[in-house]
Design an enzyme around this catalytic site. Structure first.
Site, mmCIF file in Angstrom:
data_model
loop_
_atom_site.group_PDB
_atom_site.id
_atom_site.type_symbol
_atom_site.label_atom_id
_atom_site.label_comp_id
_atom_site.label_asym_id
_atom_site.label_seq_id
_atom_site.Cartn_x
_atom_site.Cartn_y
_atom_site.Cartn_z
ATOM 1 C CG ASP A 22 22.543 -79.465 10.518
ATOM 2 O OD1 ASP A 22 22.638 -80.703 10.475
ATOM 3 O OD2 ASP A 22 22.053 -78.783 9.598
ATOM 4 C CG HIS A 39 26.376 -88.745 13.915
ATOM 5 N ND1 HIS A 39 25.848 -87.509 13.642
ATOM 6 C CD2 HIS A 39 25.749 -89.616 13.084
ATOM 7 C CE1 HIS A 39 24.933 -87.632 12.690
ATOM 8 N NE2 HIS A 39 24.854 -88.894 12.324
ATOM 9 C CG LEU A 133 24.853 -75.662 32.144
ATOM 10 C CD1 LEU A 133 24.575 -74.287 31.567
ATOM 11 C CD2 LEU A 133 25.902 -76.386 31.284
HETATM 12 C C1 IPE Z 1 18.274 -80.703 12.875
HETATM 13 O O1 IPE Z 1 19.145 -81.073 11.889
HETATM 14 C C2 IPE Z 1 18.222 -81.743 13.940
HETATM 15 C C3 IPE Z 1 19.401 -81.843 14.801
HETATM 16 C C4 IPE Z 1 20.469 -81.112 14.728
HETATM 17 C C5 IPE Z 1 19.316 -82.832 15.838
HETATM 18 P P1 IPE Z 1 18.658 -81.849 10.594
HETATM 19 O O2 IPE Z 1 19.874 -82.105 9.787
HETATM 20 O O3 IPE Z 1 17.843 -83.017 10.964
HETATM 21 O O4 IPE Z 1 17.712 -80.767 9.891
HETATM 22 P P2 IPE Z 1 17.281 -80.590 8.387
HETATM 23 O O5 IPE Z 1 16.854 -81.944 7.887
HETATM 24 O O6 IPE Z 1 18.467 -80.086 7.642
HETATM 25 O O7 IPE Z 1 16.183 -79.581 8.419
HETATM 26 C C1 IPE Z 2 23.387 -83.178 12.895
HETATM 27 O O1 IPE Z 2 24.224 -83.439 11.827
HETATM 28 C C2 IPE Z 2 23.314 -84.329 13.845
HETATM 29 C C3 IPE Z 2 21.998 -84.976 13.928
HETATM 30 C C4 IPE Z 2 20.920 -84.615 13.302
HETATM 31 C C5 IPE Z 2 21.922 -86.137 14.798
HETATM 32 P P1 IPE Z 2 23.668 -84.097 10.505
HETATM 33 O O2 IPE Z 2 23.743 -85.586 10.633
HETATM 34 O O3 IPE Z 2 22.327 -83.569 10.164
HETATM 35 O O4 IPE Z 2 24.731 -83.601 9.443
HETATM 36 P P2 IPE Z 2 24.464 -83.066 7.984
HETATM 37 O O5 IPE Z 2 23.457 -81.972 8.076
HETATM 38 O O6 IPE Z 2 23.966 -84.213 7.185
HETATM 39 O O7 IPE Z 2 25.797 -82.582 7.525
HETATM 40 MG MG MG Z 3 21.686 -81.975 9.097
#
Ligand code: IPE
Ligand code: IPE
Ligand code: MG
Length: 246
Positions: A22, A39, A133
């Protein structure tokens, strides 16, 4: 290490590590860039994590790439993530195969495009017999979906008379849960500073250790991974029992 905390250490580190990757969006925002830049930057962190897992002989690494709730994001971002996924399968699988890595995609892939589904199948088949792995990528994955999916399969078997109601227990439910044939999840790492599971593995993390770090996913590196493992090694896992030497 002094003798008083010796009992807290593990002789072997975590066998199965799961990561909630995240913080990509915030990483990009901090740089005045659009979310998808984050990303893209996160891909390097994925490579670092996989390489580290191979090097340290972790048996399974599970990465949360796209949750069942991430469809709520702007269409453009979802489309980009799907394209990124196709691109990575196209370009990275050979490399995984060369490194004896066995790939598994967990989640409801039926919502993906035909093309992506075919690619997933092809990639899994190519690496099927690898013995190194176990790399699991959670895509359109939700912990609640996983449990529901297991229950559905069990009821299907009951319907056709291959299983009876009395056969339902934790073991049978577990048999239809993703990654049941792999080691139990020992450690969950979440980057990005949030202290929640966000519908990632639910059944599988019953006794996993949780590690949260403020580091944003594109900044993840070997040191962060090692810190998480060091923290894990300091934990005492009691599984409902009592502390040893107590
Ligand atoms: C969790 O992150 C999902 C992934 C890392 C793929 P999110 O950014 O979607 O989670 P929330 O919305 O903060 O709970
Ligand atoms: C996690 O990073 C990646 C995915 C959920 C695909 P985010 O896109 O949720 O990044 P933040 O949380 O908005 O910074
Ligand atoms: Mg996020």
């Amino acid at each position: 290490m002094n003798s008083s905390n010796k009992s807290f250490s593990h002789s072997i580190g975590p066998q199965h590590v799961a990561i909630i990757m995240d913080g990509n969006g915030r990483w990009a925002k901090q740089r005045g860039k659009i979310r998808i830049t984050g990303h893209k930057a996160g891909i390097d962190s994925v490579r670092i994590a996989v390489r580290f897992a191979v090097k340290t002989k972790i048996s399974s690494l599970t990465l949360y790439a796209f949750s069942s709730e991430n469809w709520r994001r702007p269409e453009k971002e979802v489309k980009f993530l799907m394209e990124l996924f196709v691109f990575l399968l196209d370009n990275e699988v050979k490399n995984l195969h060369k490194n004896n890595i066995k790939l598994l995609i967990i989640g409801d892939v039926s919502r993906f495009s035909e093309r992506l589904q075919k690619q997933i199948q092809k990639s899994q088949e190519l690496t099927e017999n690898n013995t190194g792995l176990r790399l699991n990528i959670a895509a359109n994955y939700g912990g609640r979906w996983d449990i529901t999916n297991s229950m559905k399969q069990i009821f299907e078997l009951i319907k056709i008379g291959q299983l009876s109601f009395d056969d339902i227990n934790e073991e049978t439910i577990n048999n239809y849960i993703c990654m049941h044939s792999q080691k139990n999840v020992d450690l969950v790492i979440r980057t990005g500073g949030e202290h929640r599971i966000s519908n990632f593995l639910l059944w599988q993390v019953a006794y996993a250790e949780l590690y949260f770090t403020n580091i944003l996913w594109p900044d993840f590196n070997e040191v962060v991974f090692q810190n998480a493992i060091d923290a894990f090694n300091q934990r005492e896992r009691r599984y409902g029992g009592v502390e040893s030497n107590f």
